[in-house]
Write a protein that holds these residues in place. Sequence first.
Motif, PDB file in Angstrom:
ATOM      1  N   GLY B  11       0.812  -1.214   0.000  1.00 25.48           N
ATOM      2  CA  GLY B  11       0.000   0.000   0.000  1.00 25.48           C
ATOM      3  C   GLY B  11       0.840   1.256   0.000  1.00 25.48           C
ATOM      4  O   GLY B  11       2.065   1.214   0.139  1.00 25.48           O
ATOM      5  N   ASP B  12       0.170   2.393  -0.150  1.00 21.75           N
ATOM      6  CA  ASP B  12       0.878   3.668  -0.189  1.00 21.75           C
ATOM      7  C   ASP B  12       1.534   3.965   1.147  1.00 21.75           C
ATOM      8  O   ASP B  12       2.526   4.682   1.225  1.00 21.75           O
ATOM      9  N   ILE B  13       0.953   3.440   2.225  1.00 23.44           N
ATOM     10  CA  ILE B  13       1.397   3.827   3.566  1.00 23.44           C
ATOM     11  C   ILE B  13       2.115   2.672   4.276  1.00 23.44           C
ATOM     12  O   ILE B  13       3.150   2.863   4.881  1.00 23.44           O
ATOM     13  N   GLY B  14       1.559   1.473   4.190  1.00 26.46           N
ATOM     14  CA  GLY B  14       2.233   0.314   4.782  1.00 26.46           C
ATOM     15  C   GLY B  14       1.875   0.057   6.238  1.00 26.46           C
ATOM     16  O   GLY B  14       0.700   0.116   6.618  1.00 26.46           O
ATOM     17  N   LEU B  15       2.922  -0.200   7.033  1.00 24.76           N
ATOM     18  CA  LEU B  15       2.729  -0.672   8.410  1.00 24.76           C
ATOM     19  C   LEU B  15       1.784   0.177   9.250  1.00 24.76           C
ATOM     20  O   LEU B  15       0.995  -0.371  10.030  1.00 24.76           O
ATOM     21  N   SER B  16       1.852   1.489   9.121  1.00 28.40           N
ATOM     22  CA  SER B  16       1.030   2.313  10.015  1.00 28.40           C
ATOM     23  C   SER B  16      -0.462   2.241   9.643  1.00 28.40           C
ATOM     24  O   SER B  16      -1.314   2.745  10.372  1.00 28.40           O
ATOM     25  N   VAL B  17      -0.767   1.619   8.525  1.00 33.82           N
ATOM     26  CA  VAL B  17      -2.163   1.319   8.192  1.00 33.82           C
ATOM     27  C   VAL B  17      -2.474  -0.143   8.491  1.00 33.82           C
ATOM     28  O   VAL B  17      -3.446  -0.467   9.175  1.00 33.82           O
ATOM     29  N   THR B  18      -1.635  -1.040   8.003  1.00 33.45           N
ATOM     30  CA  THR B  18      -1.958  -2.465   8.099  1.00 33.45           C
ATOM     31  C   THR B  18      -1.946  -2.967   9.547  1.00 33.45           C
ATOM     32  O   THR B  18      -2.781  -3.796   9.917  1.00 33.45           O
ATOM     33  N   VAL B  19      -1.013  -2.459  10.367  1.00 36.79           N
ATOM     34  CA  VAL B  19      -0.923  -2.959  11.742  1.00 36.79           C
ATOM     35  C   VAL B  19      -2.129  -2.544  12.600  1.00 36.79           C
ATOM     36  O   VAL B  19      -2.797  -3.406  13.179  1.00 36.79           O
ATOM     37  N   PRO B  20      -2.464  -1.259  12.670  1.00 33.54           N
ATOM     38  CA  PRO B  20      -3.663  -0.904  13.465  1.00 33.54           C
ATOM     39  C   PRO B  20      -4.934  -1.571  12.922  1.00 33.54           C
ATOM     40  O   PRO B  20      -5.795  -1.991  13.711  1.00 33.54           O
ATOM     41  N   ALA B  21      -5.041  -1.687  11.606  1.00 35.17           N
ATOM     42  CA  ALA B  21      -6.227  -2.329  11.027  1.00 35.17           C
ATOM     43  C   ALA B  21      -6.299  -3.794  11.449  1.00 35.17           C
ATOM     44  O   ALA B  21      -7.375  -4.303  11.784  1.00 35.17           O
ATOM     45  N   SER B  22      -5.150  -4.466  11.445  1.00 34.79           N
ATOM     46  CA  SER B  22      -5.120  -5.879  11.813  1.00 34.79           C
ATOM     47  C   SER B  22      -5.509  -6.063  13.269  1.00 34.79           C
ATOM     48  O   SER B  22      -6.256  -6.994  13.624  1.00 34.79           O
ATOM     49  N   VAL B  23      -5.022  -5.187  14.127  1.00 36.39           N
ATOM     50  CA  VAL B  23      -5.351  -5.277  15.548  1.00 36.39           C
ATOM     51  C   VAL B  23      -6.849  -5.041  15.762  1.00 36.39           C
ATOM     52  O   VAL B  23      -7.520  -5.792  16.483  1.00 36.39           O
ATOM     53  N   ALA B  24      -7.388  -4.039  15.100  1.00 33.12           N
ATOM     54  CA  ALA B  24      -8.823  -3.749  15.221  1.00 33.12           C
ATOM     55  C   ALA B  24      -9.640  -4.935  14.710  1.00 33.12           C
ATOM     56  O   ALA B  24     -10.678  -5.292  15.289  1.00 33.12           O
ATOM     57  N   PHE B  25      -9.172  -5.537  13.649  1.00 36.47           N
ATOM     58  CA  PHE B  25      -9.873  -6.683  13.059  1.00 36.47           C
ATOM     59  C   PHE B  25      -9.875  -7.873  14.015  1.00 36.47           C
ATOM     60  O   PHE B  25     -10.905  -8.541  14.201  1.00 36.47           O
ATOM     61  N   LEU B  26      -8.743  -8.124  14.648  1.00 35.75           N
ATOM     62  CA  LEU B  26      -8.650  -9.244  15.610  1.00 35.75           C
ATOM     63  C   LEU B  26      -9.572  -9.008  16.804  1.00 35.75           C
ATOM     64  O   LEU B  26     -10.154  -9.942  17.351  1.00 35.75           O
ATOM     65  N   GLU B  27      -9.688  -7.749  17.199  1.00 30.35           N
ATOM     66  CA  GLU B  27     -10.570  -7.424  18.331  1.00 30.35           C
ATOM     67  C   GLU B  27     -12.023  -7.702  17.967  1.00 30.35           C
ATOM     68  O   GLU B  27     -12.817  -8.141  18.794  1.00 30.35           O
ATOM     69  N   ARG B  28     -12.350  -7.446  16.723  1.00 32.76           N
ATOM     70  CA  ARG B  28     -13.712  -7.625  16.236  1.00 32.76           C
ATOM     71  C   ARG B  28     -14.041  -9.084  16.011  1.00 32.76           C
ATOM     72  O   ARG B  28     -15.170  -9.530  16.249  1.00 32.76           O
ATOM     73  N   GLN B  29     -13.065  -9.825  15.485  1.00 31.59           N
ATOM     74  CA  GLN B  29     -13.307 -11.189  15.023  1.00 31.59           C
ATOM     75  C   GLN B  29     -12.438 -12.141  15.840  1.00 31.59           C
ATOM     76  O   GLN B  29     -11.229 -12.176  15.671  1.00 31.59           O
ATOM     77  N   ASN B  30     -13.083 -12.913  16.738  1.00 27.34           N
ATOM     78  CA  ASN B  30     -12.224 -13.726  17.614  1.00 27.34           C
ATOM     79  C   ASN B  30     -11.896 -15.113  17.075  1.00 27.34           C
ATOM     80  O   ASN B  30     -11.166 -15.869  17.700  1.00 27.34           O
ATOM     81  N   ASP B  31     -12.406 -15.464  15.895  1.00 27.73           N
ATOM     82  CA  ASP B  31     -12.070 -16.770  15.302  1.00 27.73           C
ATOM     83  C   ASP B  31     -11.043 -16.622  14.182  1.00 27.73           C
ATOM     84  O   ASP B  31     -11.083 -17.328  13.183  1.00 27.73           O
ATOM     85  N   VAL B  32     -10.134 -15.673  14.353  1.00 28.63           N
ATOM     86  CA  VAL B  32      -9.156 -15.386  13.292  1.00 28.63           C
ATOM     87  C   VAL B  32      -7.739 -15.352  13.843  1.00 28.63           C
ATOM     88  O   VAL B  32      -7.508 -14.881  14.960  1.00 28.63           O
ATOM     89  N   LYS B  33      -6.828 -15.879  13.036  1.00 30.58           N
ATOM     90  CA  LYS B  33      -5.397 -15.710  13.288  1.00 30.58           C
ATOM     91  C   LYS B  33      -4.799 -14.978  12.092  1.00 30.58           C
ATOM     92  O   LYS B  33      -5.248 -15.191  10.961  1.00 30.58           O
TER      93      LYS B  33
END
Lengths: 346, 346
Positions: B11-33
């Motif tokens: 992506g244009d931005i990288g880690l500072s987008v993908t990392v917070p998004a991934s953490v938020a996603f894990l918080e939302r979805q508990n059946d995911v690794k």
Amino acid sequence: MITIAVDAMGGDIGLSVTVPASVAFLERQNDVKLLMVGDEAKLQAALKSVNAPMDRISVIHASEVVDMDEDPRNALRHKKDSSMRVAINQVKEGLAEAAVSAGNTGALMATAKFVLKTIEGIERPAIAKFLPTTNGGLTCVLDLGANIDSTPEHLLQFAIMGSQLVQAVNPHIKTPRVGLLNIGSEEIKGNSTVKEAYHQLQNSQLNFIGNVEGDDIFTGEVEVIVADGFVGNVALKTIEGTVKMMGQIIKNEFNSSALSKAQGLIAKPVLAQVKKRIDPRRFNGAIFLGLRGVVVKSHGGTDAVGFNYALQEAYHEAKADILTSIQRGVSAHLAAAEASGVNIGK
Amino acid sequence: MITIAVDAMGGDIGLSVTVPASVAFLERQNDVKLLMVGDEAKLQAALKSVNAPMDRISVIHASEVVDMDEDPRNALRHKKDSSMRVAINQVKEGLAEAAVSAGNTGALMATAKFVLKTIEGIERPAIAKFLPTTNGGLTCVLDLGANIDSTPEHLLQFAIMGSQLVQAVNPHIKTPRVGLLNIGSEEIKGNSTVKEAYHQLQNSQLNFIGNVEGDDIFTGEVEVIVADGFVGNVALKTIEGTVKMMGQIIKNEFNSSALSKAQGLIAKPVLAQVKKRIDPRRFNGAIFLGLRGVVVKSHGGTDAVGFNYALQEAYHEAKADILTSIQRGVSAHLAAAEASGVNIGK
């Protein structure tokens, strides 16, 4: 004085749209005469019922009407006295500077092409339309459906015509910026037709700024956007669908609760202004370019307000003498192309 | 448990987008690794800084990153240890059910096709997206740019894949209605490719309802819209441009005077709701269909909210086991086609 021939019977509705629109247009524009073509008895009755200013209206009888879903070839061969054809005949004979019809698009194009013929150097007429940009300007987009499977040479011809149209209508724009509708900004993008068109545009004397994408239509970065008719038509219909969808979302949200309804009531004047700005009737009137005469196609389902805008469009094109501009532009490009050995089609 | 491989550097931005998004996603979805792929040191630091739940995250090192404007062939040949490629490798090796990347679209498609290969019976993968309809549903539109100059057989394959995707994700829709994007509803409309595709679709076992136009994308009349990638991409970008233009008009009108500003303040909650409904981030995540693995492409310029939606999209596809559905659908159509003598491509 500008004289416009009006296909009074054309469109989904016909006389009850075209007649009031014509009267409103005459009231607005006092340097115009209208030749209204259609069933004489019905037309006279309709004009009388709205107290039309008959000093600037002539009624021309035509015994037939082209159906909205009629095969264009059938209309061309068998309806030689249709209101559409007789209106175009007025332009051919030099009795009118432009013709306007809300009738069957395919039949109108076929008839206009057959009766008026194309300008020297133009193989196929194109359909163009001005769309509003967010910075308050207009972008001329063509072709919107007259030509499918356009060649690179056709796309170059569309670019020349669009560029001349923009200059003629807006004399302050000396060298309109031309963009090629593509799926990426890089030169290597797109199918073989647009890739070849890219090179031809680059080698032309046009102010070609490169590829543009669908989301550039409204940014005002270019004054002319060139596309094959299939792609241009899909883009145009997609715009219409998106605008409708957003209007629906706004409506739904303001109707979602008693509170939002009250808020909507307060915001109503602004929302009405928004609605007005995106009203498709204001952009009604597609221009057939490349013919030896000005022909404007109104949306078939529009009302009197919309048809009035189509008449205005025809008036502007005729007033700006776009035919001379296009002819001059095409000749200049043909000469330049011949000098440099580039083939622009014919 | 669903495992998703994330190209953390894309992506244009990288880690500072993908990392917070991934953490938020894990918080939302508990059946995911998540298998997060990228520069290990940087990735670990970024995860630490947001207190990521490391019990459901594995970091996989990849030493290279594909540039956003890099030639896909270059990425494919010379960047075998890119975060994009290593993420796709996880799917290939059965370690993840899906891969998500906001990186270079061309490189992602080329790499995914090379590593995962296409499903038997599918010649070319397509890019699909769900777009919202005014009646609250979704329409799956494909292809959005993977294939230009598609043949009628490709369009039929896209229709089969789109149809199976819709069924897999919405099991209550038994026979999704399929429309062919064209410039008129009549059978005779369009270029030679869509005309031939029309007949092939009509002779298929799909619920083909005929041609649709750009303004039908949002009406919900069909669940699947099939187009060549050039046309589909232009339509998608045109939608984005139109939405942006209308947002700008609304903003301008509410800012046009002190009174309208006050009215805007009152209507703000509703306008915020409208904005939310059309927020492109909510529709982020294009699906690569036809591969032996789920790959979702996030918009390159999106933020953490948008990237979260792309992760959700990948989760839904993996959860619905779309691969099996598509494989089954393609086999059934191949068998039916063989029985009736119709050629669907391979």
